[in-house]
Design an enzyme around this catalytic site. Structure first.
Site, PDB file in Angstrom:
ATOM      1  N   SER A  99      24.142  19.982  68.080  1.00 18.44           N
ATOM      2  CA  SER A  99      25.157  19.533  67.111  1.00 18.44           C
ATOM      3  C   SER A  99      25.513  18.074  67.342  1.00 18.44           C
ATOM      4  CB  SER A  99      26.415  20.399  67.250  1.00 18.44           C
ATOM      5  OG  SER A  99      27.055  20.147  68.488  1.00 18.44           O
ATOM      6  N   ASN A 131      25.340  25.144  80.936  1.00 22.34           N
ATOM      7  CA  ASN A 131      24.189  25.710  81.662  1.00 22.34           C
ATOM      8  C   ASN A 131      23.263  24.582  82.075  1.00 22.34           C
ATOM      9  OD1 ASN A 131      23.806  25.929  78.498  1.00 22.34           O
ATOM     10  ND2 ASN A 131      21.764  25.559  79.361  1.00 22.34           N
ATOM     11  N   HIS A 183      32.318  30.340  66.597  1.00 24.69           N
ATOM     12  CA  HIS A 183      32.793  29.298  65.677  1.00 24.69           C
ATOM     13  C   HIS A 183      33.606  29.968  64.579  1.00 24.69           C
ATOM     14  CE1 HIS A 183      30.465  25.717  66.885  1.00 24.69           C
ATOM     15  NE2 HIS A 183      29.644  26.597  67.376  1.00 24.69           N
ATOM     16  N   HIS A 239      25.950  23.762  61.444  1.00 22.65           N
ATOM     17  CA  HIS A 239      24.808  23.280  62.220  1.00 22.65           C
ATOM     18  C   HIS A 239      23.584  23.201  61.315  1.00 22.65           C
ATOM     19  CE1 HIS A 239      27.463  25.242  65.152  1.00 22.65           C
ATOM     20  NE2 HIS A 239      27.035  24.350  66.008  1.00 22.65           N
ATOM     21  N   HIS A 249      23.208  32.598  74.368  1.00 21.90           N
ATOM     22  CA  HIS A 249      24.431  32.126  73.719  1.00 21.90           C
ATOM     23  C   HIS A 249      25.654  32.763  74.376  1.00 21.90           C
ATOM     24  CE1 HIS A 249      26.806  30.252  70.631  1.00 21.90           C
ATOM     25  NE2 HIS A 249      27.251  31.394  70.159  1.00 21.90           N
ATOM     26  N   TYR A 289      20.653  24.091  62.190  1.00 17.94           N
ATOM     27  CA  TYR A 289      19.822  25.287  62.380  1.00 17.94           C
ATOM     28  C   TYR A 289      20.275  26.469  61.535  1.00 17.94           C
ATOM     29  CZ  TYR A 289      23.475  26.811  65.663  1.00 17.94           C
ATOM     30  OH  TYR A 289      24.674  27.152  66.225  1.00 17.94           O
ATOM     31  N   GLU A 290      21.487  26.394  60.974  1.00 19.51           N
ATOM     32  CA  GLU A 290      21.937  27.468  60.089  1.00 19.51           C
ATOM     33  C   GLU A 290      21.261  27.354  58.719  1.00 19.51           C
ATOM     34  OE1 GLU A 290      26.387  28.445  60.497  1.00 19.51           O
ATOM     35  OE2 GLU A 290      26.219  26.468  61.406  1.00 19.51           O
ATOM     36  N   ALA A 337      29.208  22.367  73.214  1.00 20.90           N
ATOM     37  CA  ALA A 337      28.645  22.985  74.412  1.00 20.90           C
ATOM     38  C   ALA A 337      27.198  22.520  74.490  1.00 20.90           C
ATOM     39  CB  ALA A 337      28.706  24.503  74.293  1.00 20.90           C
ATOM     40  N   SER A 346      31.532  25.279  70.319  1.00 23.37           N
ATOM     41  CA  SER A 346      31.380  26.677  70.745  1.00 23.37           C
ATOM     42  C   SER A 346      32.287  27.017  71.915  1.00 23.37           C
ATOM     43  CB  SER A 346      29.940  26.945  71.212  1.00 23.37           C
ATOM     44  OG  SER A 346      29.042  26.773  70.166  1.00 23.37           O
TER      45      SER A 346
HETATM   46  N1  HPA Z   1      20.199  23.609  74.882  1.00 26.78           N
HETATM   47  C1  HPA Z   1      20.607  23.386  73.612  1.00 26.78           C
HETATM   48  N2  HPA Z   1      21.811  23.637  73.181  1.00 26.78           N
HETATM   49  C2  HPA Z   1      22.678  24.169  74.057  1.00 26.78           C
HETATM   50  C3  HPA Z   1      22.336  24.445  75.376  1.00 26.78           C
HETATM   51  C4  HPA Z   1      21.019  24.142  75.829  1.00 26.78           C
HETATM   52  O1  HPA Z   1      20.638  24.357  76.986  1.00 26.78           O
HETATM   53  N3  HPA Z   1      23.437  24.955  75.976  1.00 26.78           N
HETATM   54  C5  HPA Z   1      24.409  24.993  75.035  1.00 26.78           C
HETATM   55  N4  HPA Z   1      23.962  24.506  73.874  1.00 26.78           N
END
Ligand code: HPA
Length: 271
Positions: A211, A234, A60, A82, A246, A84-85, A112, A29
């Site tokens: 991922s 983050n 993406h 992914h 996101h 989750y998709e 990420a 990402s």
């Molecule tokens: N959690 C899960 N996936 C992520 C996060 C997170 O804090 N940040 C970026 N992808």
């Protein structure tokens, strides 16, 4: 996924362009713009490749780019599938298996993720030393494709020690702060709760994301050398008094893309 499907995808790609690349890059990402650095590049949209589909996530792109990074042949995947998709895991890892058939031996996986380790800071990079599979399913479940790898593959060094050392040395010379740690795979798409982050910390996770683990397991199964590089975008849920989004993930990943690109370029050069 049938071996036949993997072959058909690889053959389609080879019908467009031949390659001697042994290095594969999966760009996570906000990190996909590395493909703009490739020269003599041929870009193939995922949607045009047999058995691939278009990834749906913002940030993406969904293309396979074959080209040279500072004169080194590489194959880059800008975008990934992914879990989750809603894709079955064999769809998620299909591009990785195709890379193997195209000749890739060293795979750099980027993503990420959220920082659980409180000494880490957003914007830093983390080399993945090991992972926790918190989703509890495995892309290798199902009939084993013996020509790709063994039924019961070792998982004691999925992320190559040698590659991590090289990456650490390069970070030192480039004077960038690169951490090392354990990545926990969380299914998503909801971010974790604060209680889940506490649990993951107790279990030994330094970072969490949605991922990479299916791909690294699959690559390792086929004997590839894997380097995992996470961009900590983050602090994980509950560490700071703020909500996760996101948009913020993409913003922070994009803000480090220059550093990330320079870092990957040097790693590829020294492989
Ligand atoms: N959690 C899960 N996936 C992520 C996060 C997170 O804090 N940040 C970026 N992808």
């Amino acid at each position: 996924m049938e071996y036949q499907h993997i072959m058909e995808a690889a053959q389609y790609i080879l019908s467009i362009v031949k390659t001697n690349a042994t290095i594969g890059l999966v760009l996570g990402s906000g990190l996909g713009s590395l493909t703009t650095k490739l020269t003599e590049a041929t870009s193939i949209p995922f949607a045009s490749i047999p058995h691939f589909t278009t990834p749906s996530v913002q940030g993406h792109r969904g293309e396979l780019v074959i080209g040279k990074l500072n004169n080194v042949d590489v194959i880059a995947l800008s975008g990934r599938y992914h879990f989750y998709e809603g894709y079955p895991l064999d769809q998620v890892v299909l591009p990785i298996r195709v890379l193997k058939l195209l000749g890739v031996q060293t795979l750099i996986l980027s993503n990420a993720c959220g920082a659980i380790n409180e000494t880490f800071r957003p914007g830093q990079l983390m080399l993945i030393r090991d992972h926790l599979n918190m989703v509890g399913i495995n892309p290798l479940i199902g009939k084993n494709i013996d020509s790709l790898g063994p039924r019961f593959p070792d998982a004691s060094e999925i992320y190559s020690k040698k590659l991590r050392q090289l990456a650490k040395d390069i970070a030192f010379f480039q004077e960038i702060s690169v951490k090392e740690g354990v990545y926990a795979w969380w299914s998503g798409p909801s971010y974790e709760t604060p209680a889940e982050i506490k649990m993951l910390r107790i279990l030994g996770a330094d970072a969490v994301g949605m991922s990479t683990v299916p791909e690294s397991l699959t690559a390792s199964h086929m004997g590839m050398d894997v380097l995992g590089i996470s961009c900590l975008t983050n602090m994980a849920s509950g560490i700071l008094d703020q909500k996760l989004s996101h948009e913020e993930v993409i913003k922070v990943a994009s803000s480090v893309k220059e550093t990330f690109q320079k870092y990957i370029e040097e790693i590829v050069k020294q492989l």
